[in-house]
Design an enzyme around this catalytic site. Structure first.
Site, PDB file in Angstrom:
ATOM      1  N   ARG A 169       1.014  -1.160   0.202  1.00  0.00           N
ATOM      2  CA  ARG A 169      -0.105   0.134  -0.185  1.00  0.00           C
ATOM      3  C   ARG A 169       0.850   1.125  -0.085  1.00  0.00           C
ATOM      4  NH1 ARG A 169      -1.759   1.318   4.834  1.00  0.00           N
ATOM      5  NH2 ARG A 169      -2.592  -0.598   5.120  1.00  0.00           N
ATOM      6  N   TYR A 218     -16.062  19.291 -13.402  1.00  0.00           N
ATOM      7  CA  TYR A 218     -16.330  17.712 -13.799  1.00  0.00           C
ATOM      8  C   TYR A 218     -17.481  17.315 -12.969  1.00  0.00           C
ATOM      9  CZ  TYR A 218     -15.919  12.742 -13.904  1.00  0.00           C
ATOM     10  OH  TYR A 218     -16.173  11.492 -13.817  1.00  0.00           O
ATOM     11  N   LYS A 222      -7.875   8.906 -18.567  1.00  0.00           N
ATOM     12  CA  LYS A 222      -8.004   9.505 -19.921  1.00  0.00           C
ATOM     13  C   LYS A 222      -6.649   9.593 -20.859  1.00  0.00           C
ATOM     14  CE  LYS A 222     -11.910  10.077 -17.715  1.00  0.00           C
ATOM     15  NZ  LYS A 222     -12.298  11.119 -16.943  1.00  0.00           N
TER      16      LYS A 222
HETATM   17  C1  PLP Z   1     -12.640  11.584 -15.671  1.00  0.00           C
HETATM   18  C2  PLP Z   1     -12.544  12.829 -14.813  1.00  0.00           C
HETATM   19  C3  PLP Z   1     -12.341  12.796 -13.620  1.00  0.00           C
HETATM   20  C4  PLP Z   1     -12.314  11.766 -12.648  1.00  0.00           C
HETATM   21  O1  PLP Z   1     -11.256  10.726 -12.893  1.00  0.00           O
HETATM   22  P1  PLP Z   1     -11.727   9.124 -12.637  1.00  0.00           P
HETATM   23  O2  PLP Z   1     -10.469   8.301 -13.011  1.00  0.00           O
HETATM   24  O3  PLP Z   1     -12.924   8.696 -13.650  1.00  0.00           O
HETATM   25  O4  PLP Z   1     -12.071   8.862 -11.308  1.00  0.00           O
HETATM   26  C5  PLP Z   1     -11.889  14.059 -13.228  1.00  0.00           C
HETATM   27  N1  PLP Z   1     -11.913  15.061 -13.852  1.00  0.00           N
HETATM   28  C6  PLP Z   1     -12.012  15.327 -15.191  1.00  0.00           C
HETATM   29  C7  PLP Z   1     -11.943  16.526 -15.860  1.00  0.00           C
HETATM   30  C8  PLP Z   1     -12.311  13.939 -15.652  1.00  0.00           C
HETATM   31  O5  PLP Z   1     -12.499  14.032 -17.053  1.00  0.00           O
END
Ligand code: PLP
Length: 381
Positions: free
Chosen positions: A46, A98, A195
């Site tokens: 962890r 978001y 992303k």
């Molecule tokens: C997807 C996203 C998040 C959250 O991220 P996760 O990996 O889905 O928890 C936060 N901010 C933005 C701009 C995003 O597109």
């Protein structure tokens, strides 16, 4: 090192025991010690894992930061930043955040006595009236989702610097290829690694990057105490994804521009939201703080109805109808009924999220095929 060299080399070195050029997946929960008080930097996974450490070094280098910490999701990373605060502390952020961040701020952390102010951060004049001695964090997201609004990071940093407010930037939409908030004076960069950094729609992960040793220690303590850490397999996949980040982003930007200009000239299309247009309200800021304009854009239809938008989204063939963004494949999404469905209709429309608004994450396919796909779908309306 330049960016294109860092994505390939930063943080990774041949495995010391075998020479393996690719970072091994250290699939282990614990590490054998020679004596109770001595270990080789690893005691329990962890706290630390060598695959994750390599990724953290890479991410720190990409954001020109000293330290990076990975989390099991972007929301896990955001959660750790808010846990730096105490009851009574106040946060200034934007109203077109978001959706998941908005939900966490309002429904999880307000209960713990933290106060959130939501305002329009594209106009920095809105910050002053909300600043007071309890303000501890300015949370910026730019470009925003789905209207591609741009916030002036350096301008915001200059405004709050004297007040010792921590400035954190959600840099997910831009990726470190397009924008480096630490260079503009921000204290923390947050990424949904899910992303563009991962880039292949196969991992959920988040990360924080900072230059500040104290912030790093505090965030690392929260990471280890609360435990939202990613596994080594996912860390390996992201290390692999990062090696082509610059090539993918170049193509996302190239395709994004072509699609934005195509849509803008189409008679059935209403507005197109893309920061690369010279008449975008904060185009000058985008031009100064970003390297290029990215592959994210949104548009409306002149026939502004959910039915027409739905018809378009059901007739595309190369685009996949899905939430998320930043992968190699093009995605199409309907904020009104998908990502932003939880916002009351009146408030949604007031903020520009009209019924026909469609968001595109432009992939790295051949731009001619992407445009032809949109063209045949628009013809059928
Ligand atoms: C997807 C996203 C998040 C959250 O991220 P996760 O990996 O889905 O928890 C936060 N901010 C933005 C701009 C995003 O597109």
């Amino acid at each position: 090192m330049k960016f294109g060299t860092k994505v390939v080399h930063a943080g990774v070195e041949p495995d010391p025991s075998t020479g393996a050029i690719m970072t091994p997946i250290y699939q282990t929960s614990t590490y054998v010690q020679e004596s109770p008080a001595q270990h080789k930097g690893y005691a329990y996974a962890r706290g630390a894992n060598p695959t994750r450490n390599a990724l953290q070094k890479s991410l720190a280098a990409l954001e020109n930061g000293k330290h990076a910490i990975c989390f099991s999701s972007g929301m896990g990373a955001t959660d750790a930043v808010i846990k730096l605060l105490s009851p009574g502390d106040e946060v200034i952020t934007s109203h077109d955040l978001y959706g998941g961040s908005y939900r966490m701020f309002r429904r999880v952390f307000e209960k713990y006595g933290i106060k959130f102010h939501f305002t329009d951060l594209t106009d920095l004049k809105n910050i002053g009236p909300l600043l007071n001695d309890n303000t501890k964090l300015l949370w910026i997201e730019t470009p925003t989702n789905p209207l591609m609004n741009i916030v002036d990071i350096k301008g915001a940093v200059d405004l709050v610097k004297k007040k010792k407010v921590i400035v954190a930037v959600d840099n997910t939409f831009a990726s470190p290829y397009l924008q480096n908030p630490l260079d503009l004076g921000a204290d923390i960069v947050m990424h949904s690694v899910t992303k563009y950094l991962g880039g292949h729609s196969d991992v959920i992960m988040g990360a924080l990057v900072t230059n500040d040793d104290k912030l790093y220690q505090d965030l690392h303590f929260i990471m280890n105490s609360c435990g939202a850490v990613p596994g080594p397999q996912d860390s390996f996949l992201v290390l692999r994804g990062i090696k082509t980040l610059h090539l993918r982003m170049e193509r996302h930007c190239f395709n994004g521009k072509i699609v934005a200009e195509y849509l803008r000239s189409h008679p059935k299309v209403g507005k197109v939201y893309w920061p690369g247009f010279s008449d975008h309200p904060n185009h000058a800021v985008a031009r100064s703080q970003m390297k290029d304009f990215g592959g994210m854009l949104s548009f409306t239809l002149k026939d502004d109805s959910i039915e027409t938008a739905t018809k378009l989204m059901e007739s595309v063939k190369i685009f996949s109808l899905a939430e998320s963004l930043g992968g190699v494949e093009s995605l199409i999404n309907h904020p009104a009924s998908m990502t932003h469905a939880s916002i009351p209709k009146e408030e949604r429309i007031k903020n520009g999220l009209v019924d026909s608004l469609i968001r595109l994450s432009i992939g790295i396919e051949d731009s001619e095929d992407i445009v032809a796909d949109l063209d045949q779908a628009l013809k059928g309306l």
